[in-house]
Design an enzyme around this catalytic site. Structure first.
Site, PDB file in Angstrom:
ATOM      1  N   GLU A 195       1.071  -0.838   0.329  1.00 17.10           N
ATOM      2  CA  GLU A 195      -0.129   0.156   0.536  1.00 17.10           C
ATOM      3  C   GLU A 195       0.670   0.813   0.004  1.00 17.10           C
ATOM      4  OE1 GLU A 195      -2.743  -0.771   3.135  1.00 17.10           O
ATOM      5  OE2 GLU A 195      -4.207  -1.366   1.888  1.00 17.10           O
ATOM      6  N   ARG A 240      -5.840 -11.418  -5.714  1.00 16.16           N
ATOM      7  CA  ARG A 240      -5.875 -10.264  -4.405  1.00 16.16           C
ATOM      8  C   ARG A 240      -5.002 -11.211  -2.820  1.00 16.16           C
ATOM      9  NH1 ARG A 240      -7.305  -4.839  -1.340  1.00 16.16           N
ATOM     10  NH2 ARG A 240      -6.350  -5.724   0.879  1.00 16.16           N
ATOM     11  N   ASP A 243      -8.490  -9.085   4.246  1.00 16.38           N
ATOM     12  CA  ASP A 243      -8.573  -7.840   5.160  1.00 16.38           C
ATOM     13  C   ASP A 243      -9.168  -7.812   6.011  1.00 16.38           C
ATOM     14  OD1 ASP A 243      -6.935  -5.894   6.073  1.00 16.38           O
ATOM     15  OD2 ASP A 243      -7.835  -3.985   4.561  1.00 16.38           O
ATOM     16  N   GLU A 297     -12.420  -2.208  12.036  1.00 15.06           N
ATOM     17  CA  GLU A 297     -11.948  -1.285  10.899  1.00 15.06           C
ATOM     18  C   GLU A 297     -13.405  -1.876  10.015  1.00 15.06           C
ATOM     19  OE1 GLU A 297      -8.982  -1.976   8.774  1.00 15.06           O
ATOM     20  OE2 GLU A 297      -9.818  -0.545   7.411  1.00 15.06           O
ATOM     21  N   TRP A 352      -9.564  -2.551  -5.077  1.00 17.68           N
ATOM     22  CA  TRP A 352     -10.014  -1.546  -4.014  1.00 17.68           C
ATOM     23  C   TRP A 352     -11.069  -1.584  -4.415  1.00 17.68           C
ATOM     24  CZ3 TRP A 352      -6.856   2.607  -2.930  1.00 17.68           C
ATOM     25  CH2 TRP A 352      -5.546   2.610  -1.641  1.00 17.68           C
TER      26      TRP A 352
HETATM   27  C1  GCU Z   1      -6.456  -2.208   6.001  1.00 21.92           C
HETATM   28  C2  GCU Z   1      -5.967  -1.252   6.584  1.00 21.92           C
HETATM   29  C3  GCU Z   1      -4.738   0.101   6.445  1.00 21.92           C
HETATM   30  C4  GCU Z   1      -4.018  -0.641   6.437  1.00 21.92           C
HETATM   31  C5  GCU Z   1      -3.593  -1.935   6.437  1.00 21.92           C
HETATM   32  C6  GCU Z   1      -2.576  -2.824   7.369  1.00 21.92           C
HETATM   33  O1  GCU Z   1      -6.093  -1.814   4.347  1.00 21.92           O
HETATM   34  O2  GCU Z   1      -7.152  -0.076   5.512  1.00 21.92           O
HETATM   35  O3  GCU Z   1      -5.173   1.250   7.140  1.00 21.92           O
HETATM   36  O4  GCU Z   1      -2.938   0.728   7.046  1.00 21.92           O
HETATM   37  O5  GCU Z   1      -4.856  -2.806   6.240  1.00 21.92           O
HETATM   38  O6  GCU Z   1      -2.749  -3.907   7.689  1.00 21.92           O
HETATM   39  O7  GCU Z   1      -1.548  -1.952   6.524  1.00 21.92           O
END
Ligand code: GCU
Length: 619
Positions: A257, A303, A332, A360, A489
């Site tokens: 990310e 993914r 996730d 989350e 996404w």
């Molecule tokens: C999810 C989450 C992110 C976080 C990521 C991670 O995608 O939305 O905010 O940084 O997980 O676990 O690194």
């Protein structure tokens, strides 16, 4: 004079209100002060002192003897024996005595040696240095703020609560780490926090930004094979250990990310992890490397397959002090996912499972969702003996009640209890927590135990996943698609609804994700008819008219489950109404308000999703 007496009355009133206020700040640590027990202990350590004080103050008995027994392991194990009035706690180490003391206070009289299943029981705080918390729903960070202020009393309470459930490590900052974390002023804060946590048996870890040598150190590269970079990390490790001699190590999110990583220089994850491992090894430190990666080297691949694709070739290549940390599911932290196959695929690398305590994707701090059943489900697939630790993404913030929702405290509690002993049942943990926090009551207990399944039903039943709103991950957005966003996404990519059916074909006829599982799961998941219905739309694109086990068509079953989820929340709301007399007014009211939000949200999920899917299903 009159003015003075009015002031007196007001302050007395305020004082009374504060005393009576039940804001949840005490968590499950609500023991009455008895001050009756005579406690004997020979050790003089700070840890032993805490154990002594806790028992002197709160144990409802005559005497407790705390003894070091060299025949017992030093990993926190303890034995409680003796009679109601004269207890004995034996342990191989002082921290074992403290754990024993907390067990005694919660009346846990488990026979024999009580020992932790995992060596590492660690919280991951996703706290940013500006006090915000990534995916935090309970106020700002308790560790970080712009003024560099530290509420040491709160950190003590934090330590105490964690020690009471056996947590022995904490990562103080977000995995999306600021390079500033490793700068001098912050390291001095880390020292201050570590000094408070140490007597409670909690070691401190930090998340690090892989590009720190550039962004903090001014180097021109962060290439893990570059000598200057290696030197930089070694020097940094030395500096940290000078301040915090028992520092745990680094947690790393790399090439994930948008975070920097060894891949930026054409190097592998093992190159990156090993370089850091070499820097902390002389001090006994550990590198916890995360496998949550997608969109870098295997762009375009399903993914959920990417972690295995990317990490399998590193198996056996990591240094001894590197641990791989993977989320429980391959995507996730969805309300329900099958377990992540990486736990089977990395045979030579020590592994930690990462669970998400902060909700989350499960209604954040508005929904009452007790997560122990979800984590137990994971352990029913991944043998705890294969793991060396458990990490939990914390739901803790500076709100008076720590977790935003009074019942979210149960998830922090359950995480710790399962990290100590994954064989405990969800029910036992909930009973224990309720008894200490509210009151033991069958209806409230049943609400907790049903809550996770209810959430799955009203959000994403039958294996649906990732159909939440883009920005904040709260609420449904089944039509979510943005051309300028990565496809992985977008909700439409995950449910794949069309006139033929709904669900993601990950069978060998589709993306082949099922093949990453060992037998028997690869075979069971691969066929629509043998795949458990809870994962059906995760692994298959299923016709709307497909007959589910109930005899209903898929479309009818979907409607049935969405409605069932909403009905459950209605039932929770009425259970709570009936519990009014059992609960103090403030907490009752606050939970009641949250339940109304949950009910409104559950209906929104159901209505939005059914409305959207009906466009395809009824064609
Ligand atoms: C999810 C989450 C992110 C976080 C990521 C991670 O995608 O939305 O905010 O940084 O997980 O676990 O690194």
């Amino acid at each position: 004079m009159q003015k003075k007496s009015l002031l007196c009355t007001i302050s007395l009133l305020l004082f009374n209100l504060t005393v009576m206020a039940e804001d949840g700040s005490k968590l499950w640590m609500r023991h009455k002060p008895y001050n009756t027990a005579k406690v004997t202990i020979h050790s003089k350590s700070a840890t032993a002192e805490i154990a002594k004080k806790e028992l002197e103050q709160y144990y409802d008995g005559k005497s407790v003897a705390l003894n070091i027994d060299k025949s017992l392991p030093t990993n926190g194990s303890y034995v409680i024996s003796g009679t109601q009035n004269d207890k004995k706690i034996s342990a191989g180490s002082d921290i074992g005595l403290l754990y024993g003391a907390y067990a005694l206070l919660r009346n846990d009289m488990t026979q024999g040696v009580n020992q932790p299943a995992f060596g590492l029981r660690i919280l991951n705080h996703w706290d940013n240095l500006d006090s915000s918390i990534e995916r935090g729903y309970a106020g700002p960070s308790i560790f970080w703020n712009k003024e560099m202020r530290l509420d040491t009393a709160r950190i003590h309470e934090y330590a105490r609560a964690n020690a009471s459930i056996g947590i022995n490590g904490t990562v103080l900052n977000n995995v999306n780490a600021s390079p500033k974390m490793l700068s001098r002023p912050y390291l001095l804060k880390v020292k201050q926090i570590a000094d408070i946590l140490r007597p409670y048996g909690i070691r401190v870890y930090l998340s690090v930004n892989f590009a720190s040598p550039m962004r903090l150190g001014g180097l021109r590269t962060a290439d893990p094979l570059n000598t200057g970079v290696r030197q930089w990390w070694k020097k940094k490790a030395k500096e940290i250990y000078r301040e915090v001699p028992d520092f745990g190590g680094f947690l790393v999110k790399a090439n994930s990310e948008g975070q920097p990583g060894p891949g930026d220089y054409g190097r592998s994850h093992s190159d990156g992890a090993n370089m850091l491992a070499d820097a902390v090894a002389p001090f006994g430190g550990t590198i916890i490397w995360r496998s949550f990666v997608y969109g870098a080297n295997h762009k375009g691949e399903d993914r959920v397959k990417q972690a295995v694709s990317e990490f399998e070739s590193c198996d056996g290549k990591f240094r001894k002090n590197v641990i791989l940390q993977s989320k429980n599911g391959p995507l996730d932290f969805q309300p329900r996912e099958p377990y992540a196959p990486i736990f089977d695929r990395m045979q030579k690398t020590p592994q930690i499972a990462e669970l998400q305590i902060t909700q989350e994707y499960l209604g954040q701090s508005n929904h009452l969702v007790y997560l122990a059943p979800m984590w137990k489900e994971f352990f029913s697939f991944v043998n705890p003996k294969k793991l060396i630790g458990i990490a939990g993404v914390a739901n803790i913030g500076d709100d008076a009640n720590w977790c935003g929702h009074h019942f979210a405290q149960a998830n922090w509690y359950a995480f710790g209890r399962l990290a100590w002993n994954p064989d405990l049942s969800s029910r036992n943990i909930a009973e224990e927590w309720l008894e200490q926090t509210f009151v033991r009551d069958e209806a409230i207990l049943s609400m907790m135990l049903r809550s996770r399944e209810a959430c799955v039903d009203y959000m994403m039943p039958l294996g649906l996943h990732h159909i939440f709103k883009f920005d904040h991950h709260y609420g449904p957005e089944p039509d979510g698609f943005k051309a300028d966003y990565p496809l992985e996404w977008c909700p439409v990519y995950y449910h794949q609804a069309d006139s033929a059916g709904v669900g993601f074909d990950r069978s060998t006829k589709g993306t082949g994700a099922t093949a990453q599982y060992p037998t028997p799961y690869c075979t069971i998941y691969d066929s629509m008819t043998t795949c458990p219905e809870r994962y059906l739309l995760w692994f298959h694109h299923v016709p709307w008219t497909y007959r589910t086990l109930s005899g209903r068509t898929l479309w009818d079953e979907m409607q049935y489950r969405y409605n069932r989820g909403v009905k459950e929340v209605e039932d929770f709301a009425s259970i709570w109404q009936e519990s009014k007399k059992l609960i103090d007014p403030q907490r009752w009211q606050e939970v009641n308000e949250k339940l109304s939000i949950q009910l409104k949200d559950a209906k929104e999920w159901r209505d939005t999703c059914l409305d959207y899917f009906s466009k395809f299903a009824t064609k």
